[in-house]
Design an enzyme around this catalytic site. Structure first.
Site, short mmCIF file in Angstrom:
data_model
loop_
_atom_site.label_atom_id
_atom_site.label_comp_id
_atom_site.label_asym_id
_atom_site.label_seq_id
_atom_site.Cartn_x
_atom_site.Cartn_y
_atom_site.Cartn_z
N TRP A 59 -20.25 5.27 49.65
CA TRP A 59 -19.75 3.62 49.70
C TRP A 59 -18.14 3.79 50.08
O TRP A 59 -17.46 4.40 49.09
CB TRP A 59 -20.17 3.02 48.42
CG TRP A 59 -19.83 1.62 48.47
CD1 TRP A 59 -20.63 0.48 48.84
CD2 TRP A 59 -18.84 0.92 47.84
NE1 TRP A 59 -20.04 -0.60 48.67
CE2 TRP A 59 -19.02 -0.42 48.10
CE3 TRP A 59 -17.43 1.10 47.37
CZ2 TRP A 59 -18.17 -1.57 47.62
CZ3 TRP A 59 -16.46 0.21 47.10
CH2 TRP A 59 -17.05 -1.11 47.07
N GLU A 109 -24.40 -17.79 37.79
CA GLU A 109 -25.13 -16.49 38.09
C GLU A 109 -26.08 -17.07 39.52
O GLU A 109 -26.22 -16.21 40.29
CB GLU A 109 -26.03 -16.21 37.07
CG GLU A 109 -27.21 -15.21 37.58
CD GLU A 109 -27.00 -13.92 37.88
OE1 GLU A 109 -27.59 -13.09 38.19
OE2 GLU A 109 -25.62 -13.62 37.75
N ASN A 168 -18.13 11.50 43.57
CA ASN A 168 -18.16 10.07 43.37
C ASN A 168 -16.86 9.74 42.60
O ASN A 168 -16.26 10.58 41.78
CB ASN A 168 -19.27 9.87 42.57
CG ASN A 168 -20.56 9.68 43.18
OD1 ASN A 168 -20.60 9.82 44.66
ND2 ASN A 168 -21.68 9.62 42.66
N GLY A 169 -16.26 8.54 42.88
CA GLY A 169 -15.30 8.19 42.21
C GLY A 169 -13.82 8.23 43.01
O GLY A 169 -13.97 8.08 44.27
N HIS A 180 -12.21 -33.14 39.46
CA HIS A 180 -10.96 -32.44 39.27
C HIS A 180 -10.84 -31.43 40.51
O HIS A 180 -10.06 -30.50 40.39
CB HIS A 180 -10.92 -31.68 37.95
CG HIS A 180 -11.00 -32.56 36.92
ND1 HIS A 180 -9.91 -33.45 36.35
CD2 HIS A 180 -11.87 -32.95 36.05
CE1 HIS A 180 -10.18 -34.28 35.39
NE2 HIS A 180 -11.50 -33.82 34.92
N GLU A 227 -24.22 -12.80 47.29
CA GLU A 227 -24.98 -11.57 47.19
C GLU A 227 -26.00 -11.00 48.28
O GLU A 227 -25.74 -10.42 49.05
CB GLU A 227 -25.26 -11.07 45.92
CG GLU A 227 -24.23 -10.70 44.83
CD GLU A 227 -24.97 -10.04 43.62
OE1 GLU A 227 -24.19 -9.23 43.03
OE2 GLU A 227 -25.85 -10.77 43.08
N LYS A 229 -24.76 -0.74 43.27
CA LYS A 229 -25.60 -1.08 42.11
C LYS A 229 -24.78 -0.70 40.86
O LYS A 229 -24.52 -1.35 40.02
CB LYS A 229 -26.98 -0.37 42.12
CG LYS A 229 -28.03 -0.54 40.92
CD LYS A 229 -28.24 -2.28 40.76
CE LYS A 229 -29.11 -2.22 39.66
NZ LYS A 229 -29.47 -3.68 39.74
N LYS A 270 -25.88 -15.00 42.94
CA LYS A 270 -27.21 -14.49 43.64
C LYS A 270 -26.98 -15.04 45.19
O LYS A 270 -27.52 -14.19 46.00
CB LYS A 270 -28.22 -14.95 42.90
CG LYS A 270 -28.43 -14.16 41.61
CD LYS A 270 -28.87 -12.70 41.93
CE LYS A 270 -28.74 -11.79 40.64
NZ LYS A 270 -27.35 -11.71 40.32
N CYS A 307 -22.05 4.90 45.56
CA CYS A 307 -22.27 6.33 45.81
C CYS A 307 -23.35 7.18 45.17
O CYS A 307 -23.55 6.74 43.95
CB CYS A 307 -21.08 7.21 45.87
SG CYS A 307 -19.45 6.58 46.72
N ARG A 321 -28.15 2.28 44.91
CA ARG A 321 -26.93 2.10 44.53
C ARG A 321 -25.74 1.61 45.51
O ARG A 321 -24.56 1.18 44.97
CB ARG A 321 -26.43 3.73 44.24
CG ARG A 321 -27.17 4.24 42.94
CD ARG A 321 -26.81 5.51 42.62
NE ARG A 321 -25.67 5.80 42.17
CZ ARG A 321 -25.25 5.90 41.04
NH1 ARG A 321 -25.98 5.73 39.97
NH2 ARG A 321 -24.08 6.22 40.47
#
Length: 611
Positions: free
Chosen positions: A75, A484, A100-101, A507, A491, A606, A488, A2, A28
């Site tokens: 968001w 990582e 926001n929140g 395993h 995402e 973000k 990526k 947001c 964001r």
């Protein structure tokens, strides 16, 4: 997550700032956008699902004009992605709010307000703020007092901005757990959740602290009370953020731009240690004393920062010879912990406002930890202010939601910390210091060579694009880089990807391997190379297609089912940073082939300021 903007402008239309500011906050992450402007006789609201540009065009078409207004990119948390759920929310045509929140007790508040006669048009928790402020305001309180009274009822995290239709001269803002700043121009005052929203209009900013409630006019802050109800003043800073860093320039995407900014970002961050030396003072005035007393480290982080922490653990234990535990911040604070006042708690966050990490730090302190260090990319953010020690990466503004240069500069800081602690603890000699410094000096050049591999990685991307899933393997310090790489790919491309220590193949994960499962192997020429080769044989025997990221010192060759790309010669202890570039570029190009939104992946944000 947001974004909030707002302004009171004596001589100019506020809409221009609101739309420009929201567009600068798009990175964001959001799914809808809206503004509310006091237009003389009413509050005019324009909201749209989708991009800010749709809302901005609608506001232009409607000819919205006013001198005070607020805006928001949402968001979704409570309620779906619909226009009625988009901010701003208005109560009784009198009060407009952006937020926001999360208001954790919104259900009980909603019931209370419904009993008072209020009806709800949305599924959001934010609408209870609008109605709560409206109720207090219509009972004879001032707007400032009404916001105070309403906030006293809320549990959770929030940044709030409120305007009233019957007073176009003032705005009230409040912060608890979510970032919010006030910025100052000539006869105009701005608010935003991120300095990037205001930088084109002013560089003078004040960062609010948790519990602050402020009354604003076009002349600036008129009243500011802290969490204890006492009058307070907050320092005014001149932002050094470059406006150019917020523009694409010649690049197609911010992620591409930021990948290519890594040689400079890494060089700038390495300067902390190359110019000043591997000294404790780099981490704060109290660091020399603290570093001499600690006997272990605990790192708390989320997402990409968590993978940086996992990499740093290897350096801290092998170079500094200090025990290091790494925990996901969102899990740490929901279990019983054993506090140790000689343990250094490190938090890592690009934004410095990651809510889970902030709350984890608060929990650690409450349990008895006394020493803390924040590694962050944003000056004056919450985590550094809440920590005993702080050090800033020099990545510059990072706009792409998927972190690139923030991650690699975090690794540089963690390496510098490991060497510094090793020196303090007597495990690093003067010859070691010179060798480690030389490694840092060579790193930007090695990164540049890795960037030159982009055409080869683009060829690999063509093979990946149609695959439903992928596997990333690494061993030792390169296992976190495999994690990582998998993150990526998820995402940016929405391809399911997992990462495993290569030794774990037999395993369980080996059951997934077939001709449709590309397997990326990070295989530098280090002490574990022979082990990795054995794991690769296991993949090849099951018909899996191998994509090997190695270096010039290894003896891999391209064969059927085995594709090899070599990074520069193996650079030893900093090799993970170089191999990170390759997995970033691979995911970027797979996303291009699949046509996904590189800079704004679906459902992601973000700055994660909600739990």
């Amino acid at each position: 997550m947001c974004g909030i903007v707002g302004a009171i402008r004596t001589n100019n239309n506020v809409v221009d700032f609101l739309t420009d500011g929201l567009q600068r906050l798009e990175y964001r992450g959001y799914d809808s956008a809206g503004i509310a402007v006091q237009t003389g006789s009413e509050i005019t609201r324009v909201r749209r699902v989708g991009r800010v540009a749709l809302m901005a065009q609608a506001a232009k078409d409607e000819g919205v004009f006013g001198h005070i207004g607020i805006g928001h990119t949402r968001w979704a948390t409570h309620g779906g992605v619909t226009e009625p759920n988009a901010h701003p929310h208005i109560s009784g045509g009198l009060i407009a709010v952006v937020h926001n929140g999360i208001i954790e007790n919104f259900e009980s508040e909603r019931t209370r307000l419904e009993e008072l006669g209020y009806t709800f048009d949305s599924q959001t928790d934010t609408e209870v703020i609008a109605h709560s402020v409206h109720h207090e305001y219509t009972q004879g309180k001032s707007l400032y007092q009404a916001v105070q009274a309403a906030c006293a009822r809320f549990h959770g995290a929030y940044a709030i901005a409120v305007i009233a239709n019957d007073d176009p001269t003032q705005m009230v803002v409040a912060r608890m757990g979510c970032p919010l700043l006030v910025a100052f121009g000539d006869d105009e005052t701005f608010i935003a959740s991120d300095v990037s929203a205001v930088i084109a209009f002013t560089r003078k900013v004040t960062y609010l602290e948790d519990g602050d409630i402020a009354l604003l006019t076009s002349a600036g802050i008129q009243t500011l009370l802290d969490k204890d109800g006492n009058e307070a003043k907050r320092a005014v800073h001149t932002s050094e953020l470059s406006l150019a860093s917020l523009e694409l320039g010649l690049h197609s995407h911010f992620m591409q731009k930021e990948i290519y900014e890594q040689p400079k970002a890494i060089a700038d961050t390495a300067e902390i240690f190359l110019d000043g030396g591997f000294i404790a003072e780099n981490f704060g005035d109290d660091a020399p004393a603290i570093f001499k007393t600690i006997n272990s480290i605990k790192i708390l982080a989320c997402g990409t920062s968590y993978y940086a922490a996992l990499t740093g653990k290897y350096w801290l234990e092998s170079i500094a010879k200090i025990r290091c535990d790494v925990e996901i911040a969102s899990e740490y604070r929901y279990r019983d912990v054993i506090a140790d006042d000689k343990e250094l708690v490190i938090t890592i966050s690009q934004s410095g406002e990651t809510l889970d990490t902030m709350e984890a730090l608060k929990y650690a302190v409450a349990q008895g930890h006394t020493h803390s260090l924040s590694i962050c990319n944003v000056m004056e953010s919450a985590l550094p202010r809440s920590s005993s020690l702080a050090i800033y990466t020099r990545a510059g503004a990072e706009i792409g939601v998927a972190s690139t240069k923030a991650f690699t500069t975090q690794l540089v800081i963690l390496f510098g910390l490991a060497v510094t602690l090793g020196r303090v603890r007597g495990h690093v000699s003067e010859a070691d210091l010179e060798r480690y410094a030389d490694d840092l000096r060579q790193l930007p050049g090695s990164i540049q060579h890795a960037l030159n591999l982009e055409p080869q990685l683009g060829v690999w991307a063509q093979k990946f694009a149609a695959k439903p899933s992928a596997l990333f393997l690494g061993r030792g310090i390169h296992y976190p880089i495999a994690l990582e790489g998998a993150l990526k790919l998820k995402e940016l491309t929405y391809i399911h990807a997992e990462a495993y220590p290569a030794g774990e193949l037999k395993h369980g994960p080996l059951a997934l391997v077939d001709e449709n499962m590309p397997v990326v192997v990070i295989a530098p020429n280090d002490s574990l190379l022979d082990k990795v080769k054995a794991n690769m044989q296991e993949v090849g025997a099951r018909g899996g297609e191998l994509f090997v990221l190695t270096d010039l010192d290894s003896d891999f060759t391209d064969t059927e089912g085995v594709h090899v790309i070599r990074t520069p010669r193996h650079i030893g202890v900093l090799s993970p940073i170089v191999h990170t570039i390759a997995v970033q570029l691979l995911s970027y190009h797979v996303a291009l082939v699949r046509g996904t939104d590189v800079d704004k992946p679906r459902n992601l944000a973000k700055s994660v300021t909600v739990e």
